[in-house]
Motif scaffolding. Sequence first.
Motif, PDB file in Angstrom:
ATOM      1  N   MET A   9       0.812  -1.212   0.000  1.00  0.00           N
ATOM      2  CA  MET A   9       0.000   0.000   0.000  1.00  0.00           C
ATOM      3  C   MET A   9       0.851   1.272   0.000  1.00  0.00           C
ATOM      4  O   MET A   9       0.307   2.377  -0.022  1.00  0.00           O
ATOM      5  CB  MET A   9      -0.920   0.017   1.226  1.00  0.00           C
ATOM      6  N   ARG A  22       0.313   3.801  -2.866  1.00  0.00           N
ATOM      7  CA  ARG A  22      -1.032   4.388  -2.795  1.00  0.00           C
ATOM      8  C   ARG A  22      -1.095   5.453  -1.698  1.00  0.00           C
ATOM      9  O   ARG A  22      -1.716   6.498  -1.861  1.00  0.00           O
ATOM     10  CB  ARG A  22      -2.069   3.299  -2.543  1.00  0.00           C
ATOM     11  N   VAL A  36      -6.911   5.727   2.611  1.00  0.00           N
ATOM     12  CA  VAL A  36      -6.119   4.621   2.044  1.00  0.00           C
ATOM     13  C   VAL A  36      -5.991   3.468   3.033  1.00  0.00           C
ATOM     14  O   VAL A  36      -6.141   2.298   2.667  1.00  0.00           O
ATOM     15  CB  VAL A  36      -4.703   5.128   1.654  1.00  0.00           C
ATOM     16  N   ARG A  73      -9.026   0.126   5.694  1.00  0.00           N
ATOM     17  CA  ARG A  73      -9.379  -1.296   5.760  1.00  0.00           C
ATOM     18  C   ARG A  73      -8.157  -2.198   5.798  1.00  0.00           C
ATOM     19  O   ARG A  73      -8.268  -3.413   5.631  1.00  0.00           O
ATOM     20  CB  ARG A  73     -10.258  -1.642   4.567  1.00  0.00           C
TER      21      ARG A  73
END
Lengths: 103, 327
Positions: free
Chosen positions: A17, A20, A82, A85
């Motif tokens: 991640m 992102r 972002v 979750r």
Amino acid sequence: MQTHRAKRVEITIEAVMQSRLTDALTKAGVTGYTVLPVLGGSGRSGPWSRSGQVSRASGMVQVVCIIRPERVDDLLDAAFAVVERHIGIVSVSDCDVLRAERF
Amino acid sequence: MDQLLSLAGQNLISPIILCFVLGVAASLARSDLSIPEAVAKGLSIYLLFAIGFKGGVSVAAHGIDATLGLALLAGVVLSALLPLIAFALLRLMTQMNRLDAAAVAAHYGSISIVTFVAATSVLDSRGVAYEGFMVAVAAAMEAPAILSALWLVAKGGGDGSKGMDNALLREIMLNGSIVLLVGSFFIGWATGEDGLAEISSFIVSPFKGVLCLFLLDMGLVAGRGLREGGKILRPAVLAFGVLMPLIGSVIGLGFAVALGLSSGGIALMMVLSASASYIAVPAAMRVALPEANPSLYLTLSLGVTFPFNLTLGIPLYVAVSQAVSGG
């Protein structure tokens, strides 16, 4: 020595991640951050170590931002969209910096 | 049966398998033996480059025909189809929730390139020829399974799915393993036997030694996964980890025979269909299905299916392919 109040935001997040998160931070106007490798640790899923990971899926990184206190909400809104979750930790602490114009 | 047992016996006492067993044993015994992350990455880059290059050289030597295109198409269809079967089987056998079942299913449609490399090593040592383009088929099978899994989740209402965005699609299609494998395949294809002659002392002779070290690392990771994630695997889930590769291999066998592949090509198609991903798909699942349980799919594919294929599956698939093709 003159110092200035600032906020230090540490976001420990899955390596997959990272781009992102940093893209979202950049879009929110946060262009200064540092990415650190996380060697290992232990959490709700038990202990893990960076060595011996065949997949980026289980690696973690830490993104550290130091910004002016009035900008911290924008940063957290962008980051939360972002990381909401995903596995990870977001923490905010007070710090002092020497050169306020850089943040 | 005698041939199968003999092949399985030879496979089990090969340096490659014994290195893997050493890794698993060391990890289960909580030894501090570990391969540094950068070294493991270097070994995997070497293996991907070598296997891609040699595949390209083989295609250059034998030329291309319609079989190549059909094999690529078969790989894409298999990769998209196998998750649907895996998903149905998981729901039936284990009552796993839809999200976890879809995430696990994606792994079983995609492939394990290390299992593929180990299988080519077994075929090489037995002098069994195979189509060089199977490397390209392996690359083609990486991604479609991920799309099938996301479709399965979306069909069930999409809860827990973040879906597929352009960034994820780019990451899947251009992940480093695929780029290196396909890139080295084209370099091998373009330079042919002359290119291979120039670098054979680097990519041919040391290949098995490097594979041994890489499998030692894989054994350490698999053992660690079993130690830490083993407790979440119920008997029905464990049974799936062994049954699904057998089902996948039979479906792969059907496709390979229909395509008219050689004995070695059939074996490799069976291996690709039987293997489960543990590099590209877990990363994609963490992004697209963050609420699916990663311990479940990583432990199943790396701790159960990978060792099964490596020790018993590969000799079984090679024996079946030879029996079917008469080779």
